[in-house]
Design a protein around this motif. Structure first.
Motif, PDB file in Angstrom:
ATOM      1  N   PRO A   1      15.986  17.695  17.122  1.00  0.00           N
ATOM      2  CA  PRO A   1      15.087  18.748  16.682  1.00  0.00           C
ATOM      3  C   PRO A   1      14.939  18.775  15.157  1.00  0.00           C
ATOM      4  O   PRO A   1      15.833  18.350  14.434  1.00  0.00           O
ATOM      5  CB  PRO A   1      15.771  20.022  17.180  1.00  0.00           C
ATOM      6  N   SER A   2      13.802  19.288  14.719  1.00  0.00           N
ATOM      7  CA  SER A   2      13.471  19.274  13.304  1.00  0.00           C
ATOM      8  C   SER A   2      13.217  20.671  12.763  1.00  0.00           C
ATOM      9  O   SER A   2      12.733  21.543  13.478  1.00  0.00           O
ATOM     10  CB  SER A   2      12.187  18.465  13.070  1.00  0.00           C
ATOM     11  N   VAL A   3      13.511  20.820  11.491  1.00  0.00           N
ATOM     12  CA  VAL A   3      13.123  22.041  10.778  1.00  0.00           C
ATOM     13  C   VAL A   3      12.518  21.615   9.450  1.00  0.00           C
ATOM     14  O   VAL A   3      12.730  20.490   8.987  1.00  0.00           O
ATOM     15  CB  VAL A   3      14.323  22.988  10.497  1.00  0.00           C
TER      16      VAL A   3
ATOM     17  N   TYR B   1       4.802  24.198  15.173  1.00  0.00           N
ATOM     18  CA  TYR B   1       4.592  23.372  16.360  1.00  0.00           C
ATOM     19  C   TYR B   1       4.337  21.942  15.945  1.00  0.00           C
ATOM     20  O   TYR B   1       3.226  21.555  15.688  1.00  0.00           O
ATOM     21  CB  TYR B   1       3.472  23.969  17.217  1.00  0.00           C
ATOM     22  N   CYS B   2       5.381  21.206  15.791  1.00  0.00           N
ATOM     23  CA  CYS B   2       5.458  19.783  15.459  1.00  0.00           C
ATOM     24  C   CYS B   2       5.329  19.519  13.965  1.00  0.00           C
ATOM     25  O   CYS B   2       4.400  19.944  13.297  1.00  0.00           O
ATOM     26  CB  CYS B   2       4.438  18.939  16.210  1.00  0.00           C
ATOM     27  N   LEU B   3       6.296  18.776  13.476  1.00  0.00           N
ATOM     28  CA  LEU B   3       6.337  18.368  12.068  1.00  0.00           C
ATOM     29  C   LEU B   3       6.111  16.870  11.935  1.00  0.00           C
ATOM     30  O   LEU B   3       6.290  16.302  10.862  1.00  0.00           O
ATOM     31  CB  LEU B   3       7.696  18.749  11.467  1.00  0.00           C
ATOM     32  N   GLY B   4       5.752  16.211  13.032  1.00  0.00           N
ATOM     33  CA  GLY B   4       5.574  14.761  12.991  1.00  0.00           C
ATOM     34  C   GLY B   4       6.895  14.034  12.804  1.00  0.00           C
ATOM     35  O   GLY B   4       6.935  12.886  12.385  1.00  0.00           O
ATOM     36  N   ASN B   5       7.973  14.724  13.145  1.00  0.00           N
ATOM     37  CA  ASN B   5       9.305  14.143  12.985  1.00  0.00           C
ATOM     38  C   ASN B   5       9.976  13.998  14.353  1.00  0.00           C
ATOM     39  O   ASN B   5      11.199  14.027  14.469  1.00  0.00           O
ATOM     40  CB  ASN B   5      10.142  15.049  12.077  1.00  0.00           C
ATOM     41  N   CYS B   6       9.134  13.826  15.372  1.00  0.00           N
ATOM     42  CA  CYS B   6       9.589  13.913  16.760  1.00  0.00           C
ATOM     43  C   CYS B   6      10.518  12.772  17.154  1.00  0.00           C
ATOM     44  O   CYS B   6      11.139  12.832  18.217  1.00  0.00           O
ATOM     45  CB  CYS B   6       8.407  13.948  17.712  1.00  0.00           C
ATOM     46  N   ALA B   7      10.585  11.710  16.348  1.00  0.00           N
ATOM     47  CA  ALA B   7      11.516  10.626  16.664  1.00  0.00           C
ATOM     48  C   ALA B   7      12.950  11.069  16.393  1.00  0.00           C
ATOM     49  O   ALA B   7      13.888  10.422  16.854  1.00  0.00           O
ATOM     50  CB  ALA B   7      11.187   9.375  15.855  1.00  0.00           C
TER      51      ALA B   7
ATOM     52  N   VAL C   1      11.049  26.407  12.035  1.00  0.00           N
ATOM     53  CA  VAL C   1      11.760  25.727  13.114  1.00  0.00           C
ATOM     54  C   VAL C   1      10.742  25.190  14.105  1.00  0.00           C
ATOM     55  O   VAL C   1       9.894  25.934  14.596  1.00  0.00           O
ATOM     56  CB  VAL C   1      12.705  26.711  13.851  1.00  0.00           C
ATOM     57  N   CYS C   2      10.827  23.909  14.395  1.00  0.00           N
ATOM     58  CA  CYS C   2       9.866  23.313  15.322  1.00  0.00           C
ATOM     59  C   CYS C   2      10.193  23.714  16.754  1.00  0.00           C
ATOM     60  O   CYS C   2      11.323  23.550  17.209  1.00  0.00           O
ATOM     61  CB  CYS C   2       9.841  21.796  15.209  1.00  0.00           C
ATOM     62  N   LEU C   3       9.179  24.232  17.448  1.00  0.00           N
ATOM     63  CA  LEU C   3       9.360  24.670  18.835  1.00  0.00           C
ATOM     64  C   LEU C   3       8.595  23.798  19.820  1.00  0.00           C
ATOM     65  O   LEU C   3       8.493  24.132  20.997  1.00  0.00           O
ATOM     66  CB  LEU C   3       8.873  26.124  18.990  1.00  0.00           C
ATOM     67  N   ALA C   4       8.001  22.706  19.355  1.00  0.00           N
ATOM     68  CA  ALA C   4       7.153  21.917  20.248  1.00  0.00           C
ATOM     69  C   ALA C   4       7.984  21.014  21.166  1.00  0.00           C
ATOM     70  O   ALA C   4       9.214  20.950  21.054  1.00  0.00           O
ATOM     71  CB  ALA C   4       6.142  21.122  19.438  1.00  0.00           C
ATOM     72  N   GLU C   5       7.292  20.311  22.062  1.00  0.00           N
ATOM     73  CA  GLU C   5       7.949  19.690  23.222  1.00  0.00           C
ATOM     74  C   GLU C   5       9.092  18.738  22.879  1.00  0.00           C
ATOM     75  O   GLU C   5      10.159  18.789  23.495  1.00  0.00           O
ATOM     76  CB  GLU C   5       6.923  18.940  24.084  1.00  0.00           C
ATOM     77  N   SER C   6       8.865  17.835  21.914  1.00  0.00           N
ATOM     78  CA  SER C   6       9.909  16.861  21.636  1.00  0.00           C
ATOM     79  C   SER C   6      11.178  17.561  21.150  1.00  0.00           C
ATOM     80  O   SER C   6      12.301  17.195  21.528  1.00  0.00           O
ATOM     81  CB  SER C   6       9.434  15.840  20.601  1.00  0.00           C
ATOM     82  N   CYS C   7      10.999  18.575  20.330  1.00  0.00           N
ATOM     83  CA  CYS C   7      12.170  19.303  19.840  1.00  0.00           C
ATOM     84  C   CYS C   7      12.816  20.108  20.964  1.00  0.00           C
ATOM     85  O   CYS C   7      14.039  20.218  21.036  1.00  0.00           O
ATOM     86  CB  CYS C   7      11.792  20.142  18.627  1.00  0.00           C
ATOM     87  N   GLN C   8      11.984  20.641  21.875  1.00  0.00           N
ATOM     88  CA  GLN C   8      12.555  21.325  23.043  1.00  0.00           C
ATOM     89  C   GLN C   8      13.408  20.353  23.865  1.00  0.00           C
ATOM     90  O   GLN C   8      14.474  20.726  24.363  1.00  0.00           O
ATOM     91  CB  GLN C   8      11.444  21.866  23.941  1.00  0.00           C
TER      92      GLN C   8
HETATM   93  S1  FES Z   1       7.879  18.204  18.316  1.00  0.00           S
HETATM   94 FE1  FES Z   1       9.212  18.904  16.743  1.00  0.00          FE
HETATM   95  S2  FES Z   1       8.746  17.503  15.149  1.00  0.00           S
HETATM   96 FE2  FES Z   1       7.265  16.939  16.652  1.00  0.00          FE
END
Ligand code: FES
Ligand code: FMN
Ligand code: SF4
Lengths: 517, 161
Positions: B133-135, B124-130, B83-90
């Protein structure tokens, strides 16, 4: 002749069901006995419209999106393959305002070609830069790159030509080109798009770099979270080798260049260039002291160019069209274009390649369409997890390395993450410390210990314990990290932390801006 | 659950990968990837074999395996859910998604469900930030994931096994 239908194979498109859409189209066409051909192209980067299906017509490709698998039947009912009317119809894709307003140089082929089709790459100006470079002396290639004004797109914005010159001028039996494809910054995906969507442009850039500095071996250090990019790159390297662009004798020039992809292993710090080199050597990714610079003593102790994917992928167009062409775009000392990535809470997210000078406000509202939630945008983080948070009052700042540093912010790798008013900035500051603690390589104390202390102190602030005292502590700690860290992980974590505190003091339980310690 | 000896098939697999990578410059990380891709993790019992082949100490091998978040020293569940926890997903509600997933699976991060189906990990980020949230499930990324979508994905995984 069969009608060509394009369905992107980019992993963001896949994450929204592009494979299922392609399957549904194929099935429906078969059931209706229609003669179609499905082409898996790269993504245009209009991610809010993915899955963006395109149909080739004499007027150009017309688009439909966002398409879900269960829209496919109605698309056929509307005869979309013969320009029939449908609510998802977007008209000629190249005419969509969002795309038309861009200046696509590095991303020129994006969405148009099939990623690993080398003939299409060549048909769309591919390998022109390399062909020119093969007729130039190494010094002249380096001079062209220097004159273009290209600065590293990985974050530090160091002039690419100057780095290359150092490697060129250092005598050695072996030199290396290392592509930094670790793309660890949250809110960024332009490297991934290039590697999945136009891998030959990166390969071409790396070959040119090899010719420029006298390196015969290249490595792409690829983040392990990108399995699709790995497959695409390996296939493209195979194609390029078969076609004589890679190997012992590039296009019969007598010059050699070999290329290999190496997978990273999920450590953010390995995006830092010296940590990356340690990792490539098979070690823990501990940051090295500089000097020596990697350009002088890099991989296995040899002179090494370390460049970001976008920096390298921009070299071919500079060599193809000349330094002046590239350097005519941009403002101030920020020349050329920046592939900007819109992320987070925005209506229209995606890849925008524009000349430097566009403002954040234009990006967030004209392109981004404002927040997806419909609530006001409260803050944006630019430049990844070590980038500052900017409030509305700074949205008129133009994208320019120097203008950003004037407001104590960074452009970094060009990622922009928008947050609406529901965000709590103390929580984001806490996250910045926490991320630093998780990813610290452990070599220096301000980063290793400071980040963990930072989390504890913000916890006190968030619980309302002795807020003023703890805010002073945060400032103290940030000072120590800023000045006492060996690399930018520890050294820049204070950017998100202090910008959050300075611009959004209310979220930390204080009314006005506290005087700086 | 550390076993005393390697399973014969794992031993053979590891020896095969060592032979393939031994002479590569900077072989250790590619070798660890090959082993983990093949048998699902890097068993501590493999350290002596690796260290001997690459002329490293066991401590060095251990140091590398543990430095990198990607490498595991224990067999994971049949599927890995990150599970992505980085900023864009937050910015798009990953906190709530994380809580929902943990409750649904009855595990915390780095744990495996009781039926052995799913190991839960943060990323922490999957490069799917557009499309946050991503998993990521095994090697596939999913974007704009809400509770309904993740419930469906989880039930697919449980029944696929
Ligand atoms: S911050 Fe979640 S995919 Fe980049
Ligand atoms: C903690 C940290 C992480 C970094 N991550 C990356 C990364 O993922 N990709 C990248 O290209 N540069 C990254 N950098 C910058 C590199 O150290 C280096 O400046 C860059 O690769 C040089 O290439 P360029 O000049 O083409 O930008 C990072 C730096 C630091 C301090
Ligand atoms: S600042 Fe942090 S990541 Fe950078 S060298 Fe020091 S401990 Fe390592």
């Amino acid at each position: 002749m069969s009608i060509k239908i394009f369905v992107p194979i980019d992993s963001t498109a896949l994450s929204l069901g592009a494979n299922e859409v392609a399957e549904a189209i194929l099935k429906e066409a078969q059931a209706r006995k229609l003669d179609i051909q499905i082409i898996r192209n790269s993504s245009r980067g209009l991610f809010w419209l993915e899955t963006l299906v395109e149909v080739e017509t004499p007027q150009g490709r017309i688009g439909f999106g966002p398409v879900n698998p269960n829209d496919v039947k109605s698309l056929f009912d509307a005869d979309f393959i013969n320009s029939g009317k449908h609510p998802l119809a977007l008209g000629i894709v190249a005419e969509i305002d969002w795309l038309k307003k861009q200046e696509r140089l590095t991303f020129a082929r994006m969405g148009i070609t099939e990623p690993t089709n080398i003939d299409q790459y060549m048909a769309h100006d591919g390998f022109q830069g390399l062909k020119n470079a093969l007729n130039l002396k190494p010094e002249a290639i380096v001079e062209t790159v220097t004159a273009s004004g290209l600065r590293g797109r990985g974050g530090a914005a160091f002039p690419t030509g100057i780095k290359w010159k150092t490697v060129l001028d250092t005598k050695a039996t072996q030199k290396y080109i290392v592509c930094n494809a670790d793309e660890g910054d949250s809110g960024t995906y332009s490297d991934r798009m290039i590697m999945e969507g136009d891998p030959f442009v990166l390969i071409e850039g790396m070959i040119i770099a090899g010719l420029a500095v006298g390196a015969t071996q290249g490595y792409i250090y690829l983040r392990s979270e990108y399995p699709h990019a790995l497959k695409t790159l390996n296939e493209a390297i195979h194609q390029a080798t078969k076609a004589g662009y890679l190997g012992e004798d590039i296009l019969k020039s007598g010059k050699a260049f070999h290329l290999e992809v190496r997978r990273a292993a999920g450590a953010y710090i390995c995006g830092e260039e010296t940590s990356l080199l340690e990792s490539l050597e098979g070690k823990r990714g501990l940051v090295r002291f500089k000097p020596p610079l990697p350009a002088i003593e890099g991989l296995f102790g040899k002179p090494t160019v370390v460049n970001n994917v976008i920096s390298l992928a921009t070299v071919p167009i500079i060599l193809a069209k000349g330094a002046k062409y590239y350097q005519d775009f941009g403002m101030g000392k920020s020349r050329g274009t920046l592939p900007i990535q819109l992320a987070g809470n925005l209506k229209r997210t995606g890849l925008i390649e524009k000349a430097f000078g566009i403002t954040l406000r234009e990006l967030l509202y004209d392109f981004g369409g404002g927040s997806l939630s419909g609530k006001p945008i409260k803050a944006v983080q630019v430049g990844g997890p070590l980038g500052a948070y900017l409030p509305e009052s700074q949205f008129d700042t133009p994208l320019d390395y120097e203008k950003f540093s004037e407001i104590w912010a960074v452009l970094g790798h060009g990622g922009i993450v928008a947050f609406d008013e529901t965000v709590n900035m103390a929580k984001m500051a806490r996250y910045a410390f926490d991320f630093c603690a998780i990813e610290s390589c452990g070599k220096c104390t301000p980063c290793r210990i400071g980040s963990t202390r930072g989390v504890e102190v913000i916890d006190h602030i968030m619980q309302g314990h002795d807020v003023k005292k703890h805010i002073a502590l945060i400032r103290d700690l940030s000072d120590t990290m800023l000045n006492g860290s060996l690399c930018a992980l520890g050294g820049m974590t204070p950017y998100p932390v202090l910008s959050a505190l300075n611009h959004f003091p209310k979220d930390f339980g204080v009314d006005a801006k506290e005087p700086k310690a | 659950m550390t076993e005393a000896v390697l399973k014969p098939q794992d031993y053979q697999a590891i020896e095969k990968h060592i032979a393939a990578f031994q002479s590569m410059p900077g072989a250790l990380i590619p070798l660890l990837h090959a082993i983990q891709d093949d048998i699902g993790y890097v068993p501590e019992l493999a350290y002596p074999l690796i260290s001997k082949a690459l002329s490293l100490s066991v401590a060095e091998v251990h140091g590398v395996v543990t430095f990198y978040h990607h490498f595991r020293t224990h067999q994971p569940g049949r599927h890995i859910l990150q599970v992505c926890l980085a900023e864009s997903c937050q910015a798009m509600g990953s906190d709530a998604l994380e809580a929902h997933i943990k409750k649904k699976l009855g595990v915390e991060f780095h744990e495996t469900t009781a039926d052995g189906a799913i190991t839960l990990e943060p990323i922490y980020c999957l490069g799917n930030c557009a499309c946050s949230p991503s998993v990521m499930i095994n090697e596939e990324v999913y974007g704009r994931v809400d509770n309904k979508k993740i419930d469906q994905l989880i039930s697919d995984l449980k029944s696929a096994s």
